[in-house]
Scaffold this motif. Structure first.
Motif, PDB file in Angstrom:
ATOM      1  N   SER A 276     -16.713 112.334  -8.011  1.00 27.20           N
ATOM      2  CA  SER A 276     -16.755 113.063  -7.040  1.00 27.20           C
ATOM      3  C   SER A 276     -15.939 112.042  -5.557  1.00 27.20           C
ATOM      4  O   SER A 276     -17.114 112.185  -4.755  1.00 27.20           O
ATOM      5  CB  SER A 276     -17.818 113.851  -6.659  1.00 27.20           C
TER       6      SER A 276
ATOM      7  N   ASN B 109     -17.998 114.700  -2.776  1.00 29.02           N
ATOM      8  CA  ASN B 109     -19.875 114.735  -2.416  1.00 29.02           C
ATOM      9  C   ASN B 109     -19.573 113.020  -1.689  1.00 29.02           C
ATOM     10  O   ASN B 109     -20.685 112.580  -0.144  1.00 29.02           O
ATOM     11  CB  ASN B 109     -20.459 114.773  -3.408  1.00 29.02           C
TER      12      ASN B 109
ATOM     13  N   ARG C 192     -22.364 120.071  -4.866  1.00 25.10           N
ATOM     14  CA  ARG C 192     -21.820 120.841  -4.233  1.00 25.10           C
ATOM     15  C   ARG C 192     -22.285 120.773  -2.909  1.00 25.10           C
ATOM     16  O   ARG C 192     -22.072 120.799  -1.800  1.00 25.10           O
ATOM     17  CB  ARG C 192     -20.234 120.717  -5.038  1.00 25.10           C
TER      18      ARG C 192
END
Length: 187
Positions: free
Chosen positions: A92, A95, A23
């Motif tokens: 994610s 992301n 991240r």
């Protein structure tokens, strides 16, 4: 993060598993976009009867407003996808959205900082919505392109409104602190 971001910029669809990178890379990417935004010379211009905002303010407000816009867009997109039962929360999204913003964001803010014509940067920002929506529809099978575009647009409009509010509050605070004089006739 850079290879998936380049692939997204040229509209390649990638599975959500390609966005399982650390991240901190996404945090760095959004912060870089914000810093470049703060260097935009258009943010330093002011009408003839007003003083230009100080550079330090732009270097603070660029990253701050970019992060606020990013987080609002991300939150709205996640809510939009979950409400429509398009996304189950796996993978994610943070992301994914950061990677979709990276190339267009750095290119757009970099060109703006170099004084490129507004038309070029505005077209690039419009293209970035397409890139983001294409990235979401490629990574999340149930999310169609049109549905993702609407989610991004809602999030970006809300983020833009927050951006304007933050700049208005910053201007108000600068006047209160005496850093920037008030408008003529408003003493």
């Amino acid at each position: 993060m850079i290879p998936p971001a380049l692939s997204l910029f040229i509209l390649r669809k990638l599975p959500v598993s390609r966005f399982d990178f650390p991240r901190w890379q996404s945090v760095l990417a959004i912060s870089l976009i914000g810093l470049l935004r703060g260097l935009d010379p258009d943010l330093r211009t002011a009408p003839p009867d007003m003083s230009a905002p100080p550079l330090w303010l732009n270097l603070v407000m660029g990253p701050l407003t970019t992060w606020v816009a990013f987080l609002i867009t991300l939150g709205m997109l996640a809510l939009w996808l979950k409400l429509g039962r398009r996304w189950d929360g796996q993978g994610s999204l943070f992301n994914l959205v950061a990677a979709s913003w990276l190339m267009a964001g750095v290119l757009g803010t970099g060109l703006a900082a170099l004084g490129a014509p507004d038309l070029l940067t505005h077209l690039l920002w419009l293209y970035s919505v397409w890139v983001g929506a294409n990235a979401v529809s490629g990574a999340i099978p149930k999310a169609r392109l049109g549905y993702a575009i609407i989610g991004f647009l809602i999030g970006l409009v809300l983020g833009w409104m927050a951006h304007l509010l933050l700049y208005a509050l910053a201007g108000f605070m600068l006047v209160l602190l005496g850093v920037v004089p008030p408008l003529p006739g408003q003493d």
